[in-house]
Motif scaffolding. Structure first.
Motif, short mmCIF file in Angstrom:
data_model
loop_
_atom_site.label_atom_id
_atom_site.label_comp_id
_atom_site.label_asym_id
_atom_site.label_seq_id
_atom_site.Cartn_x
_atom_site.Cartn_y
_atom_site.Cartn_z
N GLN A 70 37.14 36.97 40.48
CA GLN A 70 37.93 38.15 40.13
C GLN A 70 37.94 39.11 41.32
N THR A 71 38.96 39.94 41.40
CA THR A 71 39.08 40.87 42.54
C THR A 71 38.34 42.18 42.29
N HIS A 72 37.54 42.27 41.23
CA HIS A 72 36.66 43.43 41.08
C HIS A 72 35.60 43.39 42.19
N THR A 73 34.96 44.51 42.42
CA THR A 73 33.96 44.57 43.48
C THR A 73 32.84 43.56 43.25
N SER A 74 32.46 43.35 41.99
CA SER A 74 31.41 42.37 41.71
C SER A 74 31.86 40.96 42.08
N GLY A 75 33.14 40.64 41.85
CA GLY A 75 33.66 39.34 42.22
C GLY A 75 33.72 39.15 43.72
N LEU A 76 34.08 40.20 44.44
CA LEU A 76 34.15 40.12 45.91
C LEU A 76 32.77 39.94 46.51
N THR A 77 31.78 40.64 45.98
CA THR A 77 30.41 40.47 46.50
C THR A 77 29.86 39.08 46.16
N SER A 78 30.26 38.53 45.00
CA SER A 78 29.84 37.16 44.67
C SER A 78 30.44 36.16 45.63
N CYS A 79 31.69 36.39 46.02
CA CYS A 79 32.33 35.53 47.01
C CYS A 79 31.59 35.60 48.34
#
Length: 476
Positions: A70-79
């Motif tokens: 997901q493009t939420h901040t949590s998703g970007l940090t997981s990436c």
């Protein structure tokens, strides 16, 4: 006609000679080799992000090749965490709208190199167009080093660029309300624009504020005339004999308030730009004085200039280490607009010609069948290129070498091509001054014409020698 064809043929041959032709013995050097073994590809949109790992890395780590976040901040940090866990050190992704900015900064701060690809260079994707295929194709091309990253400035320059672009938007929005003010005045037959060039000048604003306060006497309104106005008070009073309407007075007040709002916003953003410039690292000591370039006595402040009590040209001199204001036509506003787009570090451009090509000032020759089918410049939307083009009209009125160059080309090539050619020369001067830190010296129109005459004499002598002719001086 035959002579023109032969000259064109010689031009094509000279261009083809510059092209590098592969030899049989060098074919091994042109085979695809893996340039980025620890790479990945990202295709992102507004809601989700697809990440493609190298098949070798995915098999070694025991994970899937394609992952969705997901493009939420949590998703970007997981990436980011997945990329670091897999040992990926470089990522390629499209510059889709503004969605790429956050993930770009997150990956950059984590030490991962990001290759930002222009979507125009990535259109020809084999097979059907899906996000899963796109991210894998990006990873494959990046694996073999077939992608060229777009230019992206440093964080300081990026902040300055955001302020400068927003400032340009504010100026455009302010101009709309000025036009609406003028429309309201015209519908009341107050022909203020016929006697005053700018209704937002000192005289125009005083008259408008008096009208909004209830003054209707043309003579009293014309008494606000500034001594520098060309028109007399009688002429201004005649144009201010209007037919007032309640609805148009309301619209005039509304648009005037909006105009004042944008003026306030411009003052605030100009203050922010000045503070941002003062945080930049300097290349020249503060005690070092900017050389006299002959422009200090001339006014460089206009209605759209940055409002500050600081001397911006001195600040830019200490930041860049070179006096860019010495170049023809360039003052603080134009220099700031260019620097905010291309940055201060010119090492990203190998030569001055590469810099001019980046701005779209170099012809793009297309050769087929031994003929040049097109030599137009690329259509590039760049605020830096626009800044160069804006100063050409003022340069054309000067007695500088660039001004003489423009006036020589304009009758032969037309205004459009002459502007582009002059912009190319100015861009090369800008690059050399900023890259090497030298002081620009203006030789003037006379020396330019003298060099042009010497070149023409050499050309005539060469043609005479080619056709076994002799040149004789004019005795008269």
């Amino acid at each position: 006609m035959e002579k023109k064809v032969l000259d064109k043929r010689e031009e094509v041959i000279n261009l083809l000679k510059k092209q590098k032709i592969r030899e049989v013995k060098d074919l091994d050097a042109y085979k695809l080799s893996i340039c980025h073994p620890h790479s990945a590809g990202i295709d992102l949109g507004s809601r989700e992000l697809y990440l493609a790992l190298s098949p070798e890395i995915a098999a070694e780590m025991g994970v899937e090749i394609v992952h969705r976040f997901q493009t939420h901040t949590s998703g970007l940090t997981s990436c980011r965490d997945l990329l670091l866990a897999c040992g990926v050190n470089t990522v390629s992704m499209e510059s889709t709208s503004v969605y790429w900015t956050t993930i770009y900064e997150i990956l950059q701060d984590s030490g991962i190199e990001v290759c930002l690809v222009n979507p125009k260079k990535f259109r020809m994707v084999p097979g059907r167009k899906t996000d899963i295929l796109d991210c894998q194709w990006l990873q494959t091309l990046h694996l073999y080093g077939l992608l060229r990253g777009s230019f992206h400035p440093t964080s300081e320059i990026a902040s300055l660029r955001s302020y400068m672009r927003e400032r340009e938007n504010l100026i455009q929005e302010r101009s709309r309300f000025v036009q609406r003010m003028q429309k309201a005045l015209t519908q009341m037959n107050l022909l203020l624009h016929n006697v005053i060039d700018d209704i937002t000048g000192k005289t125009g604003l005083l008259i408008i504020t008096s009208i909004l306060k209830g003054e209707r006497d043309p003579k009293k309104l014309a008494a606000h005339r500034d001594p520098h106005c060309k028109k007399s008070e009688e002429e201004i009073a005649e144009s201010l004999t209007g037919y007032y309407k309640e609805d148009q007075l309301y619209l005039l007040q509304s648009n005037y308030d909006s105009y004042l709002f944008f003026e306030k916003q411009l003052n605030a953003i100009d203050n922010q730009i000045t503070k941002t410039l003062q945080k930049f690292p300097i290349k020249k000591e503060q005690k070092e004085v900017r050389p006299d370039n002959g422009k200090k006595g001339k006014s460089g402040r206009g209605k759209n200039s940055i409002r500050t009590t600081k001397n911006l040209e001195d600040i830019l001199f200490h930041i860049t280490g070179a006096d860019l204001s010495a170049l023809p036509g360039l003052r603080a506003n134009a220099i700031l607009q260019i620097i905010s787009e291309v940055g201060i570090d010119m090492s990203k451009f190998p030569t001055a010609n590469h810099f001019a090509s980046y701005l779209g000032f170099v012809p793009h020759n297309k050769i087929t069948g031994g003929n040049i089918i097109s030599s137009r410049t690329d259509r590039i939307k760049s605020s830096a290129a626009q800044a160069f083009k804006k100063v050409i009209p003022s340069i054309s009125q000067t007695d500088t070498a660039l001004g003489s160059f423009y006036r020589r080309l304009m009758p032969r090539l037309g205004k459009g091509q002459a502007i582009v050619a002059t912009c190319r020369k100015l861009a090369i001067l800008f690059y050399n001054t900023l890259a090497f830190g030298g002081q620009y010296v203006e030789y003037g129109e006379a020396q330019y014409k003298q060099k042009q005459e010497e070149w023409e004499k050499k050309k005539l002598a060469k043609l005479a020698k080619k056709y076994n002719l002799a040149l004789s001086p004019n005795i008269e």
